[in-house]
Design a protein around this motif. Structure first.
Motif, PDB file in Angstrom:
ATOM      1  N   SER A  77       0.834  -1.202   0.000  1.00 10.96           N
ATOM      2  CA  SER A  77       0.000   0.000   0.000  1.00 10.96           C
ATOM      3  C   SER A  77       0.871   1.255   0.000  1.00 10.96           C
ATOM      4  O   SER A  77       2.029   1.237   0.421  1.00 10.96           O
ATOM      5  N   ILE A  78       0.307   2.347  -0.493  1.00 11.73           N
ATOM      6  CA  ILE A  78       1.033   3.606  -0.565  1.00 11.73           C
ATOM      7  C   ILE A  78       0.222   4.695   0.122  1.00 11.73           C
ATOM      8  O   ILE A  78      -0.982   4.549   0.366  1.00 11.73           O
ATOM      9  N   GLU A  79       0.896   5.765   0.473  1.00 11.53           N
ATOM     10  CA  GLU A  79       0.220   6.973   0.921  1.00 11.53           C
ATOM     11  C   GLU A  79       1.075   8.172   0.543  1.00 11.53           C
ATOM     12  O   GLU A  79       2.257   8.029   0.194  1.00 11.53           O
ATOM     13  N   PHE A  80       0.451   9.344   0.591  1.00 10.40           N
ATOM     14  CA  PHE A  80       1.150  10.571   0.256  1.00 10.40           C
ATOM     15  C   PHE A  80       1.225  11.446   1.498  1.00 10.40           C
ATOM     16  O   PHE A  80       0.220  11.636   2.192  1.00 10.40           O
ATOM     17  N   VAL A  81       2.415  11.966   1.769  1.00  7.91           N
ATOM     18  CA  VAL A  81       2.676  12.746   2.975  1.00  7.91           C
ATOM     19  C   VAL A  81       3.080  14.154   2.568  1.00  7.91           C
ATOM     20  O   VAL A  81       3.952  14.332   1.708  1.00  7.91           O
ATOM     21  N   PHE A  82       2.445  15.141   3.176  1.00  9.85           N
ATOM     22  CA  PHE A  82       2.720  16.548   2.898  1.00  9.85           C
ATOM     23  C   PHE A  82       3.720  17.058   3.936  1.00  9.85           C
ATOM     24  O   PHE A  82       3.461  17.021   5.139  1.00  9.85           O
ATOM     25  N   PHE A  83       4.883  17.506   3.443  1.00 13.40           N
ATOM     26  CA  PHE A  83       5.951  18.007   4.308  1.00 13.40           C
ATOM     27  C   PHE A  83       6.138  19.503   4.100  1.00 13.40           C
ATOM     28  O   PHE A  83       5.939  20.032   2.998  1.00 13.40           O
ATOM     29  N   ALA A  84       6.570  20.182   5.132  1.00  8.16           N
ATOM     30  CA  ALA A  84       7.118  21.527   5.026  1.00  8.16           C
ATOM     31  C   ALA A  84       8.619  21.447   5.273  1.00  8.16           C
ATOM     32  O   ALA A  84       9.146  20.411   5.665  1.00  8.16           O
ATOM     33  N   GLY A  85       9.315  22.541   4.984  1.00  7.36           N
ATOM     34  CA  GLY A  85      10.730  22.610   5.327  1.00  7.36           C
ATOM     35  C   GLY A  85      11.685  22.106   4.278  1.00  7.36           C
ATOM     36  O   GLY A  85      12.895  22.070   4.523  1.00  7.36           O
ATOM     37  N   GLY A  86      11.170  21.709   3.118  1.00  7.43           N
ATOM     38  CA  GLY A  86      12.062  21.214   2.080  1.00  7.43           C
ATOM     39  C   GLY A  86      12.713  19.896   2.452  1.00  7.43           C
ATOM     40  O   GLY A  86      12.359  19.255   3.454  1.00  7.43           O
ATOM     41  N   PHE A  87      13.658  19.469   1.635  1.00  2.00           N
ATOM     42  CA  PHE A  87      14.358  18.224   1.900  1.00  2.00           C
ATOM     43  C   PHE A  87      15.416  18.408   2.990  1.00  2.00           C
ATOM     44  O   PHE A  87      15.908  17.440   3.554  1.00  2.00           O
ATOM     45  N   ASP A  88      15.787  19.679   3.272  1.00  2.64           N
ATOM     46  CA  ASP A  88      16.828  19.937   4.262  1.00  2.64           C
ATOM     47  C   ASP A  88      16.303  19.868   5.690  1.00  2.64           C
ATOM     48  O   ASP A  88      16.970  19.342   6.580  1.00  2.64           O
ATOM     49  N   THR A  89      15.111  20.423   5.916  1.00  5.86           N
ATOM     50  CA  THR A  89      14.571  20.511   7.281  1.00  5.86           C
ATOM     51  C   THR A  89      13.129  20.026   7.295  1.00  5.86           C
ATOM     52  O   THR A  89      12.204  20.791   7.565  1.00  5.86           O
ATOM     53  N   PRO A  90      12.890  18.757   6.989  1.00  2.27           N
ATOM     54  CA  PRO A  90      11.516  18.282   6.801  1.00  2.27           C
ATOM     55  C   PRO A  90      10.734  18.152   8.097  1.00  2.27           C
ATOM     56  O   PRO A  90      11.261  17.778   9.143  1.00  2.27           O
ATOM     57  N   CYS A  91       9.446  18.487   8.009  1.00  2.00           N
ATOM     58  CA  CYS A  91       8.511  18.179   9.081  1.00  2.00           C
ATOM     59  C   CYS A  91       7.174  17.814   8.439  1.00  2.00           C
ATOM     60  O   CYS A  91       6.836  18.298   7.367  1.00  2.00           O
ATOM     61  N   ILE A  92       6.435  16.946   9.092  1.00  2.00           N
ATOM     62  CA  ILE A  92       5.189  16.418   8.527  1.00  2.00           C
ATOM     63  C   ILE A  92       4.028  17.336   8.871  1.00  2.00           C
ATOM     64  O   ILE A  92       3.812  17.682  10.032  1.00  2.00           O
ATOM     65  N   LEU A  93       3.243  17.709   7.843  1.00  2.00           N
ATOM     66  CA  LEU A  93       2.045  18.516   8.034  1.00  2.00           C
ATOM     67  C   LEU A  93       0.796  17.646   8.099  1.00  2.00           C
ATOM     68  O   LEU A  93       0.000  17.733   9.022  1.00  2.00           O
ATOM     69  N   THR A  94       0.599  16.795   7.091  1.00  2.00           N
ATOM     70  CA  THR A  94      -0.564  15.912   7.067  1.00  2.00           C
ATOM     71  C   THR A  94      -0.308  14.797   6.064  1.00  2.00           C
ATOM     72  O   THR A  94       0.664  14.844   5.307  1.00  2.00           O
ATOM     73  N   ARG A  95      -1.159  13.811   6.050  1.00  2.00           N
ATOM     74  CA  ARG A  95      -0.965  12.653   5.173  1.00  2.00           C
ATOM     75  C   ARG A  95      -2.310  12.085   4.744  1.00  2.00           C
ATOM     76  O   ARG A  95      -3.334  12.298   5.390  1.00  2.00           O
ATOM     77  N   THR A  96      -2.297  11.347   3.639  1.00  2.00           N
ATOM     78  CA  THR A  96      -3.524  10.712   3.152  1.00  2.00           C
ATOM     79  C   THR A  96      -3.762   9.406   3.889  1.00  2.00           C
ATOM     80  O   THR A  96      -2.892   8.902   4.613  1.00  2.00           O
ATOM     81  N   ASN A  97      -4.916   8.837   3.662  1.00  2.00           N
ATOM     82  CA  ASN A  97      -5.165   7.469   4.094  1.00  2.00           C
ATOM     83  C   ASN A  97      -4.438   6.519   3.150  1.00  2.00           C
ATOM     84  O   ASN A  97      -4.120   6.870   2.014  1.00  2.00           O
ATOM     85  N   PRO A  98      -4.194   5.290   3.579  1.00  2.00           N
ATOM     86  CA  PRO A  98      -3.517   4.330   2.704  1.00  2.00           C
ATOM     87  C   PRO A  98      -4.330   4.018   1.459  1.00  2.00           C
ATOM     88  O   PRO A  98      -5.566   3.999   1.475  1.00  2.00           O
TER      89      PRO A  98
END
Length: 642
Positions: free
Chosen positions: A193-214
């Motif tokens: 299964s896959i999901e999509f995760v929304f990050f802030a901070g770019g690839f350098d300083t990532p943090c998770i904002l929200t994510r989809t269901n699987p």
């Protein structure tokens, strides 16, 4: 050289990761900034240069070595959605939309994660594992390596907030408006299964904002990515290999009512190579369950003939009906084949991945057109196959990429450094190029007619050509097992039956591109005399990412020069044999190498463009052309006659 690898090289391999401060460099992506160094452990920066030449470094490549920060974003409007939001077919282009964004940033990004059950928060117990790809980091760390990712700014409407949505109004006036952006992701059936995760901070300083269901695949057991190979020189049998999530034997049904059951195998994390000091990505965050690999041998065929087949079972489903062609049998006259090295893969969307070979898509499209329009008999891919380098899901994407051609004709391969090399694994070279795969993954996906596991050298005859395919990554020193095999194989060629002898491997003997690092003089000194002794006509290598053709060369000297025929084509006359012609053909996908010198007298043609080589053989002539994949024009051609 399994028993003679210098112990100093092993120490160097371990220590340069930590101590080579003189080689430090920053990440290559333009999204890097000097401030990001505070989030990346100093040892990570120190080790980047060491690994750029082995498994590549980019901002995305070192995600697992970044601190995972806490996103202080109380935004109640933030959402991420996927369209279509349903079970996934075997191949889809999904639209992923982030909405409810108050302040769009160029550093906002979306990652595709699989399996969806993966902990994308942090990996407190795995810090040391990331050193193998060139970096160490302070905790916490991203635990699961994303399959692919895109910055939301790929949607030109995102940063401009063209698509506004009012979230709160006061007296008919909007007081809180939010923005949205949409991205397209190419997804194939990777079983998990896959999901999509929304990050802030770019690839350098990532943090998770929200994510989809699987999101699950409709049929994770679906038989997929079938590819053919020859098992002998008769043209009467063909091996089919495919992938499925189901371990029960399946079938290939072919011809006029014939069928064969599959033999099922797989590999696990325990089969991957690692090091006590530097565990490999294949062992840890690069791991992805490969499912089960099925192989079945179709017998009772006829050479140079067309048949159809399908594979699968009633319980898991069947592939489409596919037409394929058998190669000509040894001793017949005409052969038409395609050859290249160093292809890899590239995303079919705007994503970034850990290792992208930008020319691979154009080359496979050109080869597909040729296979569909001309009677191609076989394809030879001589090393650096997928460039997965320990990130196992990328093998699925590579198999999907080559499927249009590999399902129709024999796809013959040679092993390269990015399939095999790893410290303490028995490879000649102790660089971490395979990411811990150590040939296990390659040999499972691409079973060739070899004598045993981890002895990936073999020969095969098609029409008027005897092909000798070796491993430049296994011991080739004088009197080694492979050396003695080369002597026996080339010494036993019946030149009245197969008048042409073509020798293939991965690492070259001659190149005008950084020869000091691309050519091993020990290999040349050990093996080149055999080529002369057994009158090899043509030598094909990869590893260097361009096209280059030599004169009839031995020990760095031209022993004979070609003459122009009536059509202006360089023609080598081997009726009075002098030495083999050698060609580097590593231009099928990896970023191209420039030529660093033009002073080599033995170098007759040099082209740094993406493409492939096609060969036509009769008993009287070998005719070769380099084809530019983008223009489809012939950039070089030559003949060898008897």
């Amino acid at each position: 050289m399994e028993n003679s690898t210098p112990w100093l090289l092993k120490i160097f391999f371990s220590l340069t990761i930590i101590l080579d401060s003189s080689s430090s460099s920053s990440s290559s992506s333009s999204s890097s900034s000097s401030s990001s160094s505070s989030w990346l452990h100093p040892l990570a920066s120190i080790s980047m240069a060491e690994h750029r030449n082995y498994t590549a470094i980019s901002d995305f490549r070192v995600l697992n070595r970044r601190k995972l920060l806490k996103c202080d974003d109380p935004n109640p409007h933030l959402k991420i959605s996927v369209d279509p939001n349903s079970s996934l077919s075997n191949e889809e282009y999904l639209t992923v939309t982030v909405s409810g964004v108050l302040l769009p940033s160029s550093s906002d990004w979306v990652a595709m994660i699989s399996p969806s059950s993966s902990n994308v928060a942090d990996c407190p117990l795995s810090e040391a594992y990331y050193a193998q790809t060139g970096d160490l980091s302070d905790l916490p760390l991203l635990c699961q390596y994303p399959v692919k990712a895109q910055y939301v700014k790929n949607d030109p409407d995102y940063l401009n907030c063209t698509k506004k949505e009012c979230q709160e109004s006061v007296l008919g006036t909007c007081v809180v408006a939010t923005c949205s952006g949409s991205l397209t992701f190419h997804v194939i059936n990777i079983r998990t299964s896959i999901e999509f995760v929304f990050f802030a901070g770019g690839f350098d300083t990532p943090c998770i904002l929200t994510r989809t269901n699987p999101l699950d695949f409709t049929n994770p057991n679906m038989p997929l990515y079938g590819h053919l190979s020859s098992i002998d020189s008769t043209g009467k049998s063909m091996r089919l290999t495919w992938v499925s999530g189901d371990e029960k034997p399946q079938q290939v049904q072919y011809g006029d009512g014939m069928s064969q059951n599959s033999v099922v195998t797989t590999f696990t994390q325990d089969d991957m190579c690692s090091s006590s000091t530097l565990p490999s990505p294949a062992k840890d965050f690069g791991w992805h369950d490969p499912g089960f690999i099925h192989t079945a041998v179709m017998t009772g065929l006829q050479p140079s003939s067309h048949f159809s087949y399908k594979y699968g079972s009633d319980s898991v489903g069947w592939s489409n009906q596919i037409q394929f062609k058998t190669p000509p049998d040894a001793g017949s006259d005409k052969l038409y084949f395609i050859a290249y090295g160093d292809m890899g893969k590239a995303p079919l969307d705007s994503s970034v991945e850990h290792y992208i070979q930008p020319g691979s898509v154009s080359v496979i499209k050109a080869v597909t057109d040729e296979v569909n329009s001309v009677n191609v008999d076989s394809i030879f891919h001589i090393g650096d196959i997928s460039y997965a380098t320990g990130f196992l899901v990328e093998w699925d994407f590579f198999l999907e990429l080559i499927n249009p051609v590999a399902s129709q004709v024999a796809y013959m391969t040679a092993i390269g450094n990015h399939e095999r090399d790893y410290v303490d694994s028995g490879s000649v070279y102790v660089t971490p190029d395979s990411g811990g795969e150590c040939g296990v993954v390659y040999e499972t996906y691409f079973p060739m007619p070899t004598s045993a596991k981890d002895k990936p050298w073999y020969s095969i005859e098609q029409a008027s050509v005897h092909f000798t395919i070796i491993s430049t990554e296994h011991d080739w020193s004088v009197n080694s097992e492979q050396y003695l095999w080369m002597e026996e194989d080339m010494g036993s060629v019946n030149r009245s039956k197969t008048p042409w002898l073509i020798f293939m491997g991965h690492r070259p003997m001659y190149t005008s591109s950084n020869a000091d690092t691309s050519v091993d003089p020990r290999f040349v000194n050990a093996v080149e005399p055999l080529l002369l002794q057994y009158k090899v006509d043509l030598v094909l290598f990869g590893h260097v990412h361009n096209y280059e053709r030599t004169c009839a060369v031995y020990k760095g000297e031209c022993k004979a020069m070609p003459e122009k025929d009536a059509n202006g084509v360089d023609t080598y006359n081997n009726s009075n044999y002098s030495a083999p012609v050698q060609a580097v053909i590593g231009m099928a996908g990896f970023s191209l190498d420039k030529f660093t010198t033009d002073s080599n007298s033995w170098s007759l043609s040099r082209i740094s463009e993406f493409g492939y080589v096609r060969g036509n053989a009769t008993k009287d002539e070998l005719y070769f052309e380099f084809v530019n994949a983008n223009t489809r024009n012939v950039g070089d051609s030559f003949r060898i006659i008897k």
